[in-house]
Design a protein around this motif. Structure first.
Motif, PDB file in Angstrom:
ATOM      1  N   THR A 309      -6.765   5.085   9.366  1.00  0.00           N
ATOM      2  CA  THR A 309      -5.543   4.106   8.924  1.00  0.00           C
ATOM      3  C   THR A 309      -5.821   3.796   7.690  1.00  0.00           C
ATOM      4  OG1 THR A 309      -5.218   3.487  11.113  1.00  0.00           O
ATOM      5  CG2 THR A 309      -3.826   2.284   9.895  1.00  0.00           C
ATOM      6  N   CYS A 310      -3.923   3.623   6.452  1.00  0.00           N
ATOM      7  CA  CYS A 310      -4.508   2.930   5.692  1.00  0.00           C
ATOM      8  C   CYS A 310      -4.784   1.321   5.913  1.00  0.00           C
ATOM      9  CB  CYS A 310      -3.244   3.355   4.850  1.00  0.00           C
ATOM     10  SG  CYS A 310      -2.759   2.592   3.358  1.00  0.00           S
ATOM     11  N   SER A 311      -4.847   1.103   5.437  1.00  0.00           N
ATOM     12  CA  SER A 311      -5.277  -0.760   5.555  1.00  0.00           C
ATOM     13  C   SER A 311      -4.555  -1.386   4.947  1.00  0.00           C
ATOM     14  CB  SER A 311      -7.058  -1.097   4.776  1.00  0.00           C
ATOM     15  OG  SER A 311      -7.342  -1.121   3.830  1.00  0.00           O
ATOM     16  N   ARG A 312      -3.603  -0.524   4.100  1.00  0.00           N
ATOM     17  CA  ARG A 312      -2.898  -1.644   2.866  1.00  0.00           C
ATOM     18  C   ARG A 312      -1.193  -1.373   4.181  1.00  0.00           C
ATOM     19  NH1 ARG A 312      -2.221  -1.075  -4.134  1.00  0.00           N
ATOM     20  NH2 ARG A 312      -1.243   0.863  -3.070  1.00  0.00           N
ATOM     21  N   CYS A 313      -1.157  -0.131   4.490  1.00  0.00           N
ATOM     22  CA  CYS A 313       0.309   0.380   4.735  1.00  0.00           C
ATOM     23  C   CYS A 313       0.285   0.456   5.742  1.00  0.00           C
ATOM     24  CB  CYS A 313       1.446   1.290   3.663  1.00  0.00           C
ATOM     25  SG  CYS A 313       0.675   2.884   3.936  1.00  0.00           S
ATOM     26  N   GLY A 314      -0.657   0.639   6.210  1.00  0.00           N
ATOM     27  CA  GLY A 314      -0.741   1.258   7.964  1.00  0.00           C
ATOM     28  C   GLY A 314      -0.321   2.722   7.920  1.00  0.00           C
ATOM     29  N   VAL A 327      -7.886   8.018   0.221  1.00  0.00           N
ATOM     30  CA  VAL A 327      -7.380   8.047  -0.356  1.00  0.00           C
ATOM     31  C   VAL A 327      -5.908   7.931   0.322  1.00  0.00           C
ATOM     32  CG1 VAL A 327      -5.341   9.326  -2.611  1.00  0.00           C
ATOM     33  CG2 VAL A 327      -8.285   9.078  -2.059  1.00  0.00           C
ATOM     34  N   CYS A 328      -4.618   7.563  -0.049  1.00  0.00           N
ATOM     35  CA  CYS A 328      -3.327   6.750   1.421  1.00  0.00           C
ATOM     36  C   CYS A 328      -2.214   7.693   0.026  1.00  0.00           C
ATOM     37  CB  CYS A 328      -2.942   5.344   1.321  1.00  0.00           C
ATOM     38  SG  CYS A 328      -1.229   5.959   1.929  1.00  0.00           S
ATOM     39  N   PRO A 329      -1.804   8.948   1.516  1.00  0.00           N
ATOM     40  CA  PRO A 329      -0.865   9.651   0.892  1.00  0.00           C
ATOM     41  C   PRO A 329       0.779   9.233   0.874  1.00  0.00           C
ATOM     42  CG  PRO A 329      -1.379  10.801   2.919  1.00  0.00           C
ATOM     43  CD  PRO A 329      -2.260   9.824   2.918  1.00  0.00           C
ATOM     44  N   LYS A 330       0.372   7.875   1.355  1.00  0.00           N
ATOM     45  CA  LYS A 330       2.157   7.198   1.405  1.00  0.00           C
ATOM     46  C   LYS A 330       1.946   6.755   0.568  1.00  0.00           C
ATOM     47  CE  LYS A 330       5.243   4.974   4.707  1.00  0.00           C
ATOM     48  NZ  LYS A 330       5.086   3.946   5.780  1.00  0.00           N
ATOM     49  N   CYS A 331       0.758   5.413   0.477  1.00  0.00           N
ATOM     50  CA  CYS A 331       0.967   4.295  -0.672  1.00  0.00           C
ATOM     51  C   CYS A 331       0.152   4.442  -2.271  1.00  0.00           C
ATOM     52  CB  CYS A 331       0.754   2.791  -0.408  1.00  0.00           C
ATOM     53  SG  CYS A 331      -0.417   2.504   0.034  1.00  0.00           S
ATOM     54  N   GLY A 332      -0.698   5.434  -1.927  1.00  0.00           N
ATOM     55  CA  GLY A 332      -1.305   5.589  -3.220  1.00  0.00           C
ATOM     56  C   GLY A 332      -3.047   4.958  -2.972  1.00  0.00           C
TER      57      GLY A 332
END
Ligand SMILES: [Zn+2]
Length: 358
Positions: A309-314, A327-332
Motif C-alpha cells: 500500500t502506498c503510504s501517501r495515497c493509499g 514506486v506508487c503507480p498512482k501518485c508517483g
C-alpha cells in the motif's frame, strides 16, 4: 505481570547445607508422589479438599518438611493430576525441585534463608546486578530450588507493576530479511533501521568462532562455559533490538504496533524461508515483553498489504514483487519499501491525521 529470576547457587555452599538441599529434594519428590497416590485412592481428587485425606499421615511421615511446603507439594500433585491424560496410568513426579511461598524465606544481600530439614539454612547466591532492582522494588513471590547439570539454582518470581504511561504517538515495526527492522511513526518519520545482511553475516562468523572455541575448550577442560553471546547470538541480538525499539517508544511516548506473523505463518513460502533464517517469533515476543514491562501498549495487526500500500495515497499495488523501492503507480511516491511498510503498520491502528490524507 510476573517475571522469574533464576540465580545460581554459589560454590561456597557448605556441605551440610548441600546435604539438606538433597534430602529436601528427595522428601519433596516423595511427598508429591504420596499426594498423587492418596488422591487416586480416594477417587482422583483434584481440589484442595485432598488435604483432609492425607495431611495428618504425611505430616508425620515428612516431619522434616515445613507444613507449608507439604501443602506446596499437594498443589504440585493436584496440577499433575489435572493435566494427566488418562486415568489408567498413575502419573509420577520425578523432578528435582522444591517450592516455598514468600512468607517462608528471606532474601539478604547475597543469600537466601530457607527452612530445610527443620533448620534455617543459608544459601549463598550469585545475584546479577540487573536483578537487584527487581528484588529491591517489587513484591517477591514463590521461591523454587531446582537442580540442573548437577548444580543448584534458585528461581524467585517477582510481580512487576509497569509504570503508567500516557501514549500520544504510534510507531510501526516492520520485520524483514533485507532490513531486519525498520521503525517509523504514523507521520512517516524513520526512527530506526537495522540491516539484515550485517546481522546474518555476523551470526555466521560468531557460530564459527564458537565452534572453534568449544573444540579448544573441550580439549583442555570438560566444564568450561562459553559466553551466551556466542552460544546464542540470535537471541542476544533480538534482546538488543527489542531494547532499542522500546527505548524509541519511550522517547516518543508511543505505542508499538507489530505484525501478527503467527497468523499467516506457514501460508507463504517466502515467509517460511524467513522464519528459518532467524527466530522472528522470539523477537516479537521480546519486544512485547519489554514494552509491557515499561508500561507501553502493544498492538498486533494483520500485516496484509502493508508492504503493497502506498503510504501517501493509499493505493494498493498488487503487482509489487521484491523491489527495494516502492514506486506508487498512482501518485508517483518513491519510498524505501520497508519504511513504507513500517509507516503503514503504524497507521493500521490510528487513522492518519487530516493533513496527511490524500
Ligand atoms: Zn501513492
Amino acid at each position: 505481570m510476573k517475571k522469574s529470576l533464576v540465580m545460581k547457587v554459589r560454590e561456597s555452599l557448605t556441605t551440610h547445607a548441600q546435604m539438606k538441599i538433597e534430602q529436601s529434594l528427595v522428601d519433596f519428590r516423595n511427598a508429591v508422589n504420596d499426594w498423587i497416590r492418596i488422591s487416586i485412592n480416594n477417587g482422583w481428587i483434584t481440589t484442595r479438599t485432598l488435604q483432609k485425606f492425607g495431611y495428618k499421615q504425611l505430616r508425620e511421615k515428612y516431619s522434616n518438611l515445613y507444613s507449608a511446603v507439604l501443602l506446596e507439594a499437594m498443589d504440585v500433585a493436584i496440577g499433575i493430576l489435572k493435566s494427566a491424560k488418562s486415568k489408567g496410568i498413575v502419573p509420577e513426579f520425578d523432578a528435582d525441585v522444591i517450592c516455598f511461598k514468600n512468607q517462608h524465606y528471606k532474601l539478604h544481600s547475597s543469600r537466601v534463608i530457607v527452612p530445610l530439614c527443620g533448620e534455617k539454612t543459608y544459601i549463598p547466591l550469585y545475584i546479577p546486578k540487573k536483578f537487584r532492582k527487581y528484588l529491591a522494588n517489587y513484591k517477591l513471590g514463590r521461591l523454587t530450588i531446582f537442580k540442573r547439570d548437577d548444580w543448584y539454582y534458585i528461581s524467585i518470581s517477582v510481580k512487576i507493576e509497569p509504570p503508567e504511561r500516557k501514549v500520544t504517538n504510534v510507531i510501526g515495526v516492520d520485520l524483514g530479511v533485507y532490513n531486519f527492522v525498520v521503525v517509523a511513526d504514523a507521520k512517516g518519520r524513520e526512527l530506526l533501521r537495522i540491516s539484515g545482511k550485517d546481522i546474518i553475516e555476523r551470526k555466521k562468523l560468531l557460530e564459527y568462532k564458537y565452534s572453534v572455541k568449544q573444540q579448544r575448550a573441550r580439549r583442555y577442560s570438560k566444564n568450561r562455559v562459553i559466553g551466551h553471546k556466542y552460544k546464542n547470538y540470535s537471541k542476544y541480538v533480538n534482546h538488543c533490538i527489542a531494547k532499542k525499539v522500546v527505548e524509541i517508544a519511550k522517547k516518543y511516548n508511543a505505542m508499538v504496533v507489530l505484525e501478527n506473523l503467527k497468523r499467516i505463518r506457514g501460508k507463504s513460502k517466502s515467509l517460511r524461508r524467513l522464519f528459518r533464517k532467524w527466530p522472528y517469533f522470539d523477537l516479537i515476543q521480546k519486544i512485547e515483553y519489554k514494552a509491557k514491562e515499561n508500561g507501553i501498549p502493544v498492538v498486533k495487526i494483520n500485516p496484509r498489504n502493508t508492504s503493497k500500500t502506498c503510504s501517501r495515497c493509499g493505493y494498493v499495488d498488487r503487482k509489487l514483487k521484491n523491489e527495494r523501492i516502492f514506486v506508487c503507480p498512482k501518485c508517483g511516491l518513491r519510498i524505501d519499501r520497508d519504511l513504507n511498510g513500517a509507516i503503514n503498520i503504524a497507521r493500521k491502528v490510528v487513522p492518519p491525521p487530516p493533513y496527511l490524507r490524500a
